[in-house]
Design a protein around this motif. Sequence first.
Motif, PDB file in Angstrom:
ATOM      1  N   THR A 164      10.512  14.498 -13.766  1.00 10.38           N
ATOM      2  CA  THR A 164      10.875  13.125 -14.109  1.00 10.38           C
ATOM      3  C   THR A 164       9.982  12.143 -13.352  1.00 10.38           C
ATOM      4  OG1 THR A 164      13.170  13.813 -14.404  1.00 10.38           O
ATOM      5  CG2 THR A 164      12.741  11.446 -14.206  1.00 10.38           C
ATOM      6  N   SER A 165       9.853  12.358 -12.057  1.00 10.96           N
ATOM      7  CA  SER A 165       8.966  11.530 -11.257  1.00 10.96           C
ATOM      8  C   SER A 165       8.570  12.279  -9.995  1.00 10.96           C
ATOM      9  CB  SER A 165       9.624  10.205 -10.866  1.00 10.96           C
ATOM     10  OG  SER A 165      10.659  10.419  -9.945  1.00 10.96           O
ATOM     11  N   GLY A 166       7.395  11.912  -9.483  1.00 11.14           N
ATOM     12  CA  GLY A 166       6.940  12.438  -8.206  1.00 11.14           C
ATOM     13  C   GLY A 166       6.651  11.267  -7.286  1.00 11.14           C
TER      14      GLY A 166
ATOM     15  N   GLU B 294       4.476   5.022 -15.519  1.00 13.75           N
ATOM     16  CA  GLU B 294       3.917   4.054 -14.589  1.00 13.75           C
ATOM     17  C   GLU B 294       3.668   4.659 -13.219  1.00 13.75           C
ATOM     18  OE1 GLU B 294       6.609   0.809 -13.990  1.00 13.75           O
ATOM     19  OE2 GLU B 294       8.214   2.070 -13.217  1.00 13.75           O
ATOM     20  N   ILE B 295       2.873   3.911 -12.483  1.00 15.09           N
ATOM     21  CA  ILE B 295       2.567   4.246 -11.097  1.00 15.09           C
ATOM     22  C   ILE B 295       2.843   2.997 -10.264  1.00 15.09           C
ATOM     23  CG2 ILE B 295       0.719   4.747  -9.465  1.00 15.09           C
ATOM     24  CD1 ILE B 295      -0.604   6.440 -11.638  1.00 15.09           C
TER      25      ILE B 295
ATOM     26  N   LEU C 287       8.919   4.465   1.193  1.00  7.94           N
ATOM     27  CA  LEU C 287       8.222   4.867  -0.014  1.00  7.94           C
ATOM     28  C   LEU C 287       6.765   4.421   0.045  1.00  7.94           C
ATOM     29  CD1 LEU C 287       8.302   5.989  -2.923  1.00  7.94           C
ATOM     30  CD2 LEU C 287       8.974   3.694  -3.667  1.00  7.94           C
ATOM     31  N   VAL C 288       5.880   5.342  -0.306  1.00  4.03           N
ATOM     32  CA  VAL C 288       4.447   5.045  -0.331  1.00  4.03           C
ATOM     33  C   VAL C 288       3.982   4.816  -1.768  1.00  4.03           C
ATOM     34  CG1 VAL C 288       2.133   5.931   0.153  1.00  4.03           C
ATOM     35  CG2 VAL C 288       4.002   6.330   1.783  1.00  4.03           C
ATOM     36  N   ALA C 289       4.302   5.764  -2.657  1.00  8.15           N
ATOM     37  CA  ALA C 289       3.855   5.666  -4.047  1.00  8.15           C
ATOM     38  C   ALA C 289       4.706   6.541  -4.935  1.00  8.15           C
ATOM     39  CB  ALA C 289       2.383   6.067  -4.170  1.00  8.15           C
ATOM     40  N   THR C 290       4.841   6.136  -6.193  1.00  8.24           N
ATOM     41  CA  THR C 290       5.622   6.874  -7.174  1.00  8.24           C
ATOM     42  C   THR C 290       4.836   7.003  -8.459  1.00  8.24           C
ATOM     43  OG1 THR C 290       7.687   5.995  -6.274  1.00  8.24           O
ATOM     44  CG2 THR C 290       7.779   6.917  -8.476  1.00  8.24           C
TER      45      THR C 290
END
Length: 114
Positions: free
Chosen positions: A32-34, A55-56, A47-50
């Motif tokens: 689903t997401s990383g 989307e990013i 949180l750094v990045a998704t």
Amino acid sequence: QVQLRESGGGLVQAGGSLRLSCEISGSTVELTSGAWFRQVPGNARELVATITSREITYADFVKGRFTISRDKRKNTVDLQMDSLQPEDSAWYYCKAEFLPKIFWGDGVRVTVSS
């Protein structure tokens, strides 16, 4: 059982680069997401990045310096970190969501010397 294994951490001088990789195994459904988080001992995990299929997103403090990507062939979520600064020193953790389940890696240490 889903397992996450991070790699790529280490010691680098200010201005240098590192590439973190999170290898995801044991999944039978689509990710689903990383995401990548980081944590300095004594502080909250941030949180750094998704990355999702749509989307990013990046934390303001890494925009323009870090790049998150997904390699479906290798089943990894990677984080390219450029222009590293001492304040980027932390434990970096990978998070994978296969909603409704969430999984975390054990983390890798990144140390940036001045």
